[in-house]
Design a protein around this motif. Structure first.
Motif, PDB file in Angstrom:
ATOM      1  N   ASP A  38       0.808  -1.217   0.000  1.00 20.72           N
ATOM      2  CA  ASP A  38       0.000   0.000   0.000  1.00 20.72           C
ATOM      3  C   ASP A  38       0.846   1.273   0.000  1.00 20.72           C
ATOM      4  O   ASP A  38       0.538   2.221   0.712  1.00 20.72           O
ATOM      5  N   GLY A  39       1.899   1.307  -0.750  1.00 22.12           N
ATOM      6  CA  GLY A  39       2.694   2.520  -0.858  1.00 22.12           C
ATOM      7  C   GLY A  39       3.564   2.802   0.338  1.00 22.12           C
ATOM      8  O   GLY A  39       4.017   3.927   0.525  1.00 22.12           O
ATOM      9  N   VAL A  40       3.789   1.823   1.160  1.00 24.11           N
ATOM     10  CA  VAL A  40       4.597   2.037   2.366  1.00 24.11           C
ATOM     11  C   VAL A  40       6.078   1.930   2.000  1.00 24.11           C
ATOM     12  O   VAL A  40       6.508   0.921   1.454  1.00 24.11           O
ATOM     13  N   PRO A  41       6.861   2.977   2.309  1.00 22.75           N
ATOM     14  CA  PRO A  41       8.292   2.888   1.997  1.00 22.75           C
ATOM     15  C   PRO A  41       8.968   1.741   2.751  1.00 22.75           C
ATOM     16  O   PRO A  41       8.545   1.377   3.849  1.00 22.75           O
ATOM     17  N   GLU A  42      10.031   1.237   2.154  1.00 21.28           N
ATOM     18  CA  GLU A  42      10.784   0.150   2.784  1.00 21.28           C
ATOM     19  C   GLU A  42      11.328   0.574   4.148  1.00 21.28           C
ATOM     20  O   GLU A  42      11.494  -0.255   5.037  1.00 21.28           O
ATOM     21  N   THR A  43      11.622   1.864   4.293  1.00 17.62           N
ATOM     22  CA  THR A  43      12.143   2.328   5.581  1.00 17.62           C
ATOM     23  C   THR A  43      11.115   2.094   6.692  1.00 17.62           C
ATOM     24  O   THR A  43      11.463   1.657   7.791  1.00 17.62           O
ATOM     25  N   VAL A  44       9.863   2.373   6.376  1.00 19.78           N
ATOM     26  CA  VAL A  44       8.802   2.180   7.372  1.00 19.78           C
ATOM     27  C   VAL A  44       8.610   0.689   7.650  1.00 19.78           C
ATOM     28  O   VAL A  44       8.533   0.256   8.811  1.00 19.78           O
ATOM     29  N   THR A  45       8.541  -0.076   6.593  1.00 16.44           N
ATOM     30  CA  THR A  45       8.356  -1.521   6.757  1.00 16.44           C
ATOM     31  C   THR A  45       9.479  -2.110   7.609  1.00 16.44           C
ATOM     32  O   THR A  45       9.243  -2.933   8.498  1.00 16.44           O
ATOM     33  N   ALA A  46      10.706  -1.665   7.316  1.00 17.12           N
ATOM     34  CA  ALA A  46      11.858  -2.197   8.054  1.00 17.12           C
ATOM     35  C   ALA A  46      11.810  -1.777   9.518  1.00 17.12           C
ATOM     36  O   ALA A  46      12.118  -2.567  10.420  1.00 17.12           O
ATOM     37  N   ALA A  47      11.409  -0.535   9.768  1.00 18.23           N
ATOM     38  CA  ALA A  47      11.385  -0.031  11.150  1.00 18.23           C
ATOM     39  C   ALA A  47      10.321  -0.735  11.989  1.00 18.23           C
ATOM     40  O   ALA A  47      10.477  -0.884  13.203  1.00 18.23           O
ATOM     41  N   LEU A  48       9.245  -1.173  11.337  1.00 16.03           N
ATOM     42  CA  LEU A  48       8.151  -1.823  12.074  1.00 16.03           C
ATOM     43  C   LEU A  48       8.300  -3.342  12.127  1.00 16.03           C
ATOM     44  O   LEU A  48       7.558  -4.013  12.847  1.00 16.03           O
ATOM     45  N   ALA A  49       9.247  -3.859  11.359  1.00 14.05           N
ATOM     46  CA  ALA A  49       9.303  -5.315  11.157  1.00 14.05           C
ATOM     47  C   ALA A  49       9.441  -6.091  12.468  1.00 14.05           C
ATOM     48  O   ALA A  49       8.890  -7.180  12.601  1.00 14.05           O
ATOM     49  N   ASP A  50      10.182  -5.530  13.432  1.00 16.70           N
ATOM     50  CA  ASP A  50      10.397  -6.273  14.680  1.00 16.70           C
ATOM     51  C   ASP A  50       9.519  -5.752  15.818  1.00 16.70           C
ATOM     52  O   ASP A  50       9.780  -6.034  16.989  1.00 16.70           O
ATOM     53  N   ARG A  51       8.478  -5.001  15.478  1.00 17.69           N
ATOM     54  CA  ARG A  51       7.567  -4.461  16.497  1.00 17.69           C
ATOM     55  C   ARG A  51       6.219  -5.177  16.412  1.00 17.69           C
ATOM     56  O   ARG A  51       5.802  -5.587  15.328  1.00 17.69           O
ATOM     57  N   GLN A  52       5.560  -5.289  17.535  1.00 11.72           N
ATOM     58  CA  GLN A  52       4.201  -5.846  17.545  1.00 11.72           C
ATOM     59  C   GLN A  52       3.229  -4.736  17.145  1.00 11.72           C
ATOM     60  O   GLN A  52       3.061  -3.770  17.879  1.00 11.72           O
ATOM     61  N   LYS A  76       0.958   3.631  26.950  1.00  8.22           N
ATOM     62  CA  LYS A  76       0.728   2.751  28.101  1.00  8.22           C
ATOM     63  C   LYS A  76       2.077   2.389  28.734  1.00  8.22           C
ATOM     64  O   LYS A  76       3.077   2.257  28.019  1.00  8.22           O
ATOM     65  N   PRO A  77       2.107   2.187  30.032  1.00  6.39           N
ATOM     66  CA  PRO A  77       3.350   1.668  30.631  1.00  6.39           C
ATOM     67  C   PRO A  77       3.745   0.363  29.926  1.00  6.39           C
ATOM     68  O   PRO A  77       2.887  -0.500  29.693  1.00  6.39           O
ATOM     69  N   GLY A  78       4.995   0.254  29.552  1.00  2.00           N
ATOM     70  CA  GLY A  78       5.448  -0.911  28.790  1.00  2.00           C
ATOM     71  C   GLY A  78       5.213  -0.777  27.306  1.00  2.00           C
ATOM     72  O   GLY A  78       5.559  -1.673  26.527  1.00  2.00           O
ATOM     73  N   GLY A  79       4.622   0.350  26.904  1.00  2.00           N
ATOM     74  CA  GLY A  79       4.340   0.578  25.485  1.00  2.00           C
ATOM     75  C   GLY A  79       5.606   0.843  24.684  1.00  2.00           C
ATOM     76  O   GLY A  79       6.681   1.083  25.242  1.00  2.00           O
ATOM     77  N   GLY A  80       5.482   0.798  23.359  1.00  2.00           N
ATOM     78  CA  GLY A  80       6.640   0.940  22.484  1.00  2.00           C
ATOM     79  C   GLY A  80       6.679   2.279  21.769  1.00  2.00           C
ATOM     80  O   GLY A  80       5.652   2.961  21.626  1.00  2.00           O
ATOM     81  N   LEU A  81       7.865   2.632  21.335  1.00  2.00           N
ATOM     82  CA  LEU A  81       8.072   3.859  20.558  1.00  2.00           C
ATOM     83  C   LEU A  81       9.118   3.561  19.496  1.00  2.00           C
ATOM     84  O   LEU A  81      10.157   2.963  19.800  1.00  2.00           O
ATOM     85  N   VAL A  82       8.842   3.953  18.263  1.00  2.00           N
ATOM     86  CA  VAL A  82       9.832   3.826  17.190  1.00  2.00           C
ATOM     87  C   VAL A  82      10.107   5.216  16.638  1.00  2.00           C
ATOM     88  O   VAL A  82       9.186   5.894  16.176  1.00  2.00           O
ATOM     89  N   VAL A  83      11.346   5.638  16.721  1.00  2.00           N
ATOM     90  CA  VAL A  83      11.753   6.952  16.224  1.00  2.00           C
ATOM     91  C   VAL A  83      12.733   6.739  15.072  1.00  2.00           C
ATOM     92  O   VAL A  83      13.806   6.163  15.268  1.00  2.00           O
ATOM     93  N   ASP A  84      12.324   7.162  13.895  1.00  2.00           N
ATOM     94  CA  ASP A  84      13.197   7.047  12.721  1.00  2.00           C
ATOM     95  C   ASP A  84      13.624   8.457  12.328  1.00  2.00           C
ATOM     96  O   ASP A  84      12.761   9.328  12.148  1.00  2.00           O
ATOM     97  N   ASP A  85      14.916   8.668  12.177  1.00  2.00           N
ATOM     98  CA  ASP A  85      15.330  10.025  11.805  1.00  2.00           C
ATOM     99  C   ASP A  85      16.696  10.036  11.136  1.00  2.00           C
ATOM    100  O   ASP A  85      17.329   8.992  10.990  1.00  2.00           O
ATOM    101  N   TYR A  86      17.065  11.220  10.742  1.00  2.00           N
ATOM    102  CA  TYR A  86      18.309  11.385   9.997  1.00  2.00           C
ATOM    103  C   TYR A  86      19.460  11.733  10.927  1.00  2.00           C
ATOM    104  O   TYR A  86      19.329  12.630  11.772  1.00  2.00           O
ATOM    105  N   ALA A  87      20.564  11.046  10.751  1.00  2.00           N
ATOM    106  CA  ALA A  87      21.778  11.435  11.473  1.00  2.00           C
ATOM    107  C   ALA A  87      22.264  12.766  10.918  1.00  2.00           C
ATOM    108  O   ALA A  87      21.806  13.220   9.853  1.00  2.00           O
TER     109      ALA A  87
END
Lengths: 242, 294
Positions: A4-18, A117-128
Motif C-alpha cells: 500500500d505505498g509504504v516505503p521500505e524504511t517504514v516496513t523495516a522499522a516496524l518489522a520487529d515491532r508488535q 501505556k506503561p510498557g508501550g513501544g516507541l519507534v523513532v526514525d530520523d536522519y543522522a
C-alpha cells in the motif's frame, strides 16, 4: 515488497515491532507513509496526529478509504494532544524529530510518554547529522537561516541517535534497539525541491530585499546539487518504563 | 566468481549468467572472443534462445569446445506440442550439442498461454518427452509478465525447476501486485525452484521512436540500460542481494565486460544500502517495459 505505498524504511522499522491488534499513534503524520504502514501491519487503531491541515487531508486521502473504522486523523499540537493518558500501545515518529527544535522535542517526548501505556513501544526514525561537506548541508543551512529570520528558530535539527535516546530517556523511554535504515540517504531532486520550497515559503514572509535572494539561492542550490546520496537514517525502538 | 545452488537442479551456477543475446550483435570472431572472456571470468551458466537472432549459431563453436564447463539454458516461445518439439531439435542442431541442460518456456504472458502449454497437446508434453529422451535435463519458465501468472505456473507445473523474472530496485519498490516479483522469489525459495533475475540493469523504457529512432539507440537492449561501471556494480549487487540464484547479464555486448567485472568483484550489499536504492527509485516508473507481444 512493501504494501500500500509504504516505503521500505517504514516496513523495516516496524518489522520487529508488535503492531497487529495494537492501538498506535503516528506522531507527525506527514503524507501518511507510516500511518499506511501501521494499518497494513494490522494495527487495531491508528491515531495519525499532525498540526498541518494539508497533511491531515493528505493522510485521509491516502489511507482513509476502507480504513475509516481503524483510522483517526487528529489535527493537534504534538506537545498537547487530545489523546487519553496511557491509551496507546505503540508510538511512531518517522522523520519527525528533525523538524522539531530542541525545546519542542523535549515537550513532544513528554507528551508521547504521557499517552503511551506503561510498557508501550516507541519507534523513532530520523536522519543522522549529514556530513559537513555534503552539498545538501548547504541547502539545509539556508533553510535554517530563512526559518530563523522568520520564526527565530531553525527549521531543521539533525539529532545524533544518542541525543534522541537521552532526550526520550528523560521521559521514561529505554532504548531496545538501534538500527540503520538508509545508508546513504538518497536526497533526490524531489526531496531537494521540497526543501527549497520551505525556503521559498519563509522567504515570502520576508522583505523582498532579503527574501528574494534567499529563494534564488535555494533554487540555485537545487540546480547545482541535482541529487546526492549522503548521510544515514536510523531507527531507534524504545520501551516505556513501567 | 561466487556460485549458488540453482534450486534443486543439482547445478551450482555462477551468480552471473551470460545472456548470450549479446553474441547476436557480433561477428563470429567477436562472439568467440566474448565467450572466452566470459569463461575467463569463471561464468558457467549461459542462456540462449532461438529468438536471439543468430546467437545460437554464434555460440555454437565455443559451446562445443567448452561444453563440459557450461550449463546451457535455452528456451521456446512455442506453446503447443508440435512447435516446441521442432524448436528443441532446431536449437540442438543450431547449437551443435546433444543436450540442453535447462529448457525454459519463454516469455509467459497470458493465462490462456499457460492453459495451452499445460493442456493436452501443449508444449510441456514435448518438453517432458525431450527430457525423457535425454535431449534436455531440466524444465524452466521465463516471464516479464504478471507475477501472479508465474505463481499460477508454479502451481500447475509440478516439475518446474527454475523461473526467470525481473528484479531491480524500481520493481522491488513497487507495491501493486503487477510488480510483486518478490512473491515469486519467496515462493521459489520455499519450493526449491531455481531463480534467475533479469532486467537488473534496466534504467527505463526507451523514449518513443519519434524522439529517439531505434537506429539511434546506443544499446541493443530492448530497454534503456544503466551504463556506468559504478551503477552497474550497484545494480548487480542489489539483484544478487535479493536472494536470486543468478543474475542474467544485459543484452548489449558493450555492457557485458562491465557486468563481468561487477560480478567478479562483488562484495554484497547490506540492507540499509538496498533500502537506499529502493527509496531513491520509489517514485520512478518501472524499468520493466511492456512485454513484446507475440
Amino acid at each position: 515488497m512493501s504494501v500500500d505505498g509504504v516505503p521500505e524504511t517504514v516496513t523495516a522499522a516496524l518489522a520487529d515491532r508488535q503492531v497487529e491488534g495494537r492501538v498506535c499513534l503516528e506522531a507527525g503524520a506527514g503524507v501518511g507513509n507510516t500511518t499506511a504502514g501501521l494499518l497494513a501491519a494490522g494495527a487495531e487503531r491508528v491515531y495519525a496526529v499532525t498540526n498541518d491541515a494539508d497533511h491531515a487531508a493528505a493522510v485521509r486521502d491516502r489511507v482513509g478509504d476502507g480504513t475509516a473504522d481503524r483510522l483517526a486523523v487528529v489535527e493537534a499540537d504534538l506537545r498537547a494532544t487530545p489523546l487519553a493518558t496511557d491509551s496507546v500501545d505503540l508510538v511512531t515518529a518517522h522523520g519527525l524529530c528533525n523538524v522539531l527544535a530542541p525545546t519542542d522535542l523535549d515537550a513532544v517526548a513528554a507528551e508521547l510518554a504521557r499517552v503511551a501505556k506503561p510498557g508501550g513501544g516507541l519507534v523513532v526514525d530520523d536522519y543522522a547529522v549529514p556530513p559537513a561537506d555534503a552539498a545538501v548541508t548547504r541547502l539545509f543551512a539556508l533553510e535554517n537561516a530563512a526559518a530563523r529570520a522568520v520564526d527565530g528558530r531553525p527549521a531543521l535539527t539533525f539529532y545524533p541517535p544518542a541525543v534522541l535516546a537521552a532526550v526520550f530517556a528523560d521521559h521514561g523511554w529505554t532504548v531496545e534497539r538501534n538500527e540503520t535504515l538508509l545508508d546513504p540517504v538518497p536526497w533526490t531532486a524531489a526531496h531537494l525541491d521540497a526543501h527549497a520550497g520551505v525556503v521559498r515559503a519563509y522567504a515570502a514572509g520576508l522583505p523582498d530585499s532579503l527574501g528574494e535572494p534567499l529563494a534564488a539561492m535555494a533554487d540555485d542550490l537545487v540546480s547545482a546539487i541535482g541529487s546526492e546520496r549522503t548521510g544515514r537514517m536510523y531507527s531507534l525502538a524504545f520501551r516505556l518504563d513501567g | 566468481m561466487e556460485t549458488r545452488v540453482l534450486g534443486e537442479t543439482g547445478q551450482e551456477s555462477t551468480v552471473l549468467t551470460f545472456g548470450t543475446i549479446a553474441l547476436n550483435w557480433l561477428e563470429q570472431e567477436g562472439a568467440n572472443q566474448m565467450v572466452e572472456l566470459v569463461l575467463d571470468h569463471g561464468v558457467n551458466h549461459f542462456d540462449v534462445a532461438p529468438a536471439y537472432g543468430d546467437a545460437e549459431l554464434k555460440l555454437g563453436p565455443k559451446l562445443r569446445q567448452y561444453r563440459e564447463d557450461i550449463f546451457l539454458g535455452c528456451k521456446t516461445q512455442e506453446r503447443e506440442y508440435e512447435g516446441a518439439a521442432r524448436k528443441i531439435d532446431r536449437s540442438l542442431d543450431r547449437l551443435g550439442v546433444d543436450t540442453i541442460d535447462l529448457y525454459q518456456i519463454h516469455g509467459l504472458e497470458y493465462e490462456s498461454e499457460l492453459d495451452t502449454i499445460t493442456g493436452d497437446g501443449g508444449a510441456l508434453e514435448a518438453i517432458r518427452e525431450a527430457r525423457d529422451d535425454g535431449k534436455i535435463d531440466h524444465i524452466g519458465l521465463t516471464s516479464h509478465g504478471d507475477p501472479g501468472l508465474i505463481l499460477d505456473a508454479v502451481d500447475r507445473i509440478d516439475d518446474l525447476e527454475t523461473v526467470m523474472f525481473p528484479l531491480n530496485p524500481v520493481v522491488a519498490g513497487k507495491d501493486d501486485g503487477e510488480y510483486d516479483y518478490e512473491a515469486v522469489l519467496e515462493r521459489c525459495e520455499a519450493e526449491g525452484i531455481g531463480t534467475l533475475g533479469i532486467k537488473a540493469f534496466a534504467k527505463g523504457s526507451w523514449p518513443p521512436t519519434d524522439e529517439l529512432a531505434e537506429a539511434d539507440r546506443p544499446y541493443a537492449n530492448w530497454y534503456e540500460p544503466v551504463d556506468t561501471p559504478e551503477v552497474i556494480r550497484e545494480r548487480f549487487d542489489f539483484a544478487a542481494a535479493q536472494g536470486l540464484d543468478t543474475v542474467v547479464s544485459p543484452g548489449d555486448p558493450k555492457l557485458v565486460k562491465m557486468v563481468l567485472d561487477a560480478a567478479s568483484r562483488s562484495e554484497g550489499m547490506d540492507e540499509a544500502r538496498q533500502r537506499a536504492l529502493i527509496e531513491e527509485a520509489r517514485h520512478d516508473d518501472s524499468p520493466v517495459p511492456e512485454q513484446l507481444h507475440h
